[in-house]
Design a protein around this motif. Sequence first.
Motif, PDB file in Angstrom:
ATOM      1  N   ARG A 121       0.828  -1.202   0.000  1.00 59.43           N
ATOM      2  CA  ARG A 121       0.000   0.000   0.000  1.00 59.43           C
ATOM      3  C   ARG A 121       0.862   1.252   0.000  1.00 59.43           C
ATOM      4  NH1 ARG A 121      -4.044  -0.580   4.791  1.00 59.43           N
ATOM      5  NH2 ARG A 121      -2.331  -1.644   5.768  1.00 59.43           N
ATOM      6  N   VAL A 122       0.316   2.303  -0.610  1.00 56.62           N
ATOM      7  CA  VAL A 122       0.974   3.612  -0.604  1.00 56.62           C
ATOM      8  C   VAL A 122       0.519   4.330   0.666  1.00 56.62           C
ATOM      9  CG1 VAL A 122       1.191   5.820  -1.811  1.00 56.62           C
ATOM     10  CG2 VAL A 122       0.984   3.694  -3.123  1.00 56.62           C
TER      11      VAL A 122
ATOM     12  N   PHE B 246      -5.427   4.247   2.362  1.00 52.38           N
ATOM     13  CA  PHE B 246      -4.130   3.794   1.867  1.00 52.38           C
ATOM     14  C   PHE B 246      -4.360   2.571   0.988  1.00 52.38           C
ATOM     15  CE2 PHE B 246      -3.407   5.676   6.109  1.00 52.38           C
ATOM     16  CZ  PHE B 246      -2.710   6.799   5.690  1.00 52.38           C
TER      17      PHE B 246
ATOM     18  N   ARG C 246      -3.378   0.354  -2.885  1.00 52.63           N
ATOM     19  CA  ARG C 246      -2.205  -0.203  -3.575  1.00 52.63           C
ATOM     20  C   ARG C 246      -1.467   0.840  -4.407  1.00 52.63           C
ATOM     21  NH1 ARG C 246      -0.685  -5.398  -4.669  1.00 52.63           N
ATOM     22  NH2 ARG C 246      -2.607  -6.093  -3.700  1.00 52.63           N
ATOM     23  N   ASP C 247      -2.210   1.717  -5.102  1.00 55.71           N
ATOM     24  CA  ASP C 247      -1.589   2.683  -6.006  1.00 55.71           C
ATOM     25  C   ASP C 247      -1.609   4.118  -5.515  1.00 55.71           C
ATOM     26  OD1 ASP C 247      -1.033   0.713  -7.934  1.00 55.71           O
ATOM     27  OD2 ASP C 247      -3.053   0.875  -8.762  1.00 55.71           O
TER      28      ASP C 247
ATOM     29  N   LYS D  16      -1.398  10.963  -3.203  1.00 56.08           N
ATOM     30  CA  LYS D  16       0.003  10.639  -3.438  1.00 56.08           C
ATOM     31  C   LYS D  16       0.017   9.403  -4.331  1.00 56.08           C
ATOM     32  CE  LYS D  16       4.157   9.014  -1.022  1.00 56.08           C
ATOM     33  NZ  LYS D  16       4.713   8.683   0.301  1.00 56.08           N
ATOM     34  N   ARG D  17       0.541   9.564  -5.548  1.00 57.33           N
ATOM     35  CA  ARG D  17       0.616   8.470  -6.515  1.00 57.33           C
ATOM     36  C   ARG D  17       2.066   8.311  -6.972  1.00 57.33           C
ATOM     37  NH1 ARG D  17      -4.281   6.692  -8.727  1.00 57.33           N
ATOM     38  NH2 ARG D  17      -6.051   7.940  -8.028  1.00 57.33           N
ATOM     39  N   PRO D  18       2.808   7.419  -6.331  1.00 62.54           N
ATOM     40  CA  PRO D  18       4.225   7.251  -6.669  1.00 62.54           C
ATOM     41  C   PRO D  18       4.485   6.894  -8.133  1.00 62.54           C
ATOM     42  CG  PRO D  18       3.729   6.172  -4.601  1.00 62.54           C
ATOM     43  CD  PRO D  18       2.420   6.616  -5.184  1.00 62.54           C
ATOM     44  N   LYS D  19       3.543   6.244  -8.791  1.00 65.32           N
ATOM     45  CA  LYS D  19       3.758   5.853 -10.193  1.00 65.32           C
ATOM     46  C   LYS D  19       3.841   7.067 -11.116  1.00 65.32           C
ATOM     47  CE  LYS D  19       1.979   1.221  -9.954  1.00 65.32           C
ATOM     48  NZ  LYS D  19       0.991   0.250 -10.426  1.00 65.32           N
TER      49      LYS D  19
ATOM     50  N   ALA E  24      -2.335   6.934  -1.943  1.00 69.29           N
ATOM     51  CA  ALA E  24      -2.715   7.315  -0.576  1.00 69.29           C
ATOM     52  C   ALA E  24      -3.572   8.568  -0.721  1.00 69.29           C
ATOM     53  CB  ALA E  24      -1.489   7.612   0.269  1.00 69.29           C
TER      54      ALA E  24
END
Length: 110
Positions: free
Chosen positions: A13-14, A44, A46-47, A67-70, A49
């Motif tokens: 999870r993010v 929170f 998987r892709d 917040k999307r780290p990808k 937060a």
Amino acid sequence: MSTMQNPSSDFDRVVFDRGELGVILSVYGRMVAAGEWRDYGMSFLRDVAIFSIFRRATEHPLYRIEKRPKLRAAQGIYAVIGMDGRILKRGHDLRAVLRVLERKLIRAVE
């Protein structure tokens, strides 16, 4: 009813880290003090937060901070999304992205 969860699933999870939450809660606290916001929720996934901001707990969120780290290499990891689903601001620097909300605080105080 019991649900079994894979112990490694928490790592999938993010989440917002402590520093990010500090920045978000600082803006949130000022808006609560101004009487603009009353409640929040966090998800929170998987892709993504998500920090959702509410005027009242029973309403749809006024804003979502995501917040999307990808998207790190693209438009930016952080976004502020309005109630209607429009992206109000996106970028790599959380403080800079949250300034779109602080402008609303200045209008609320004036």
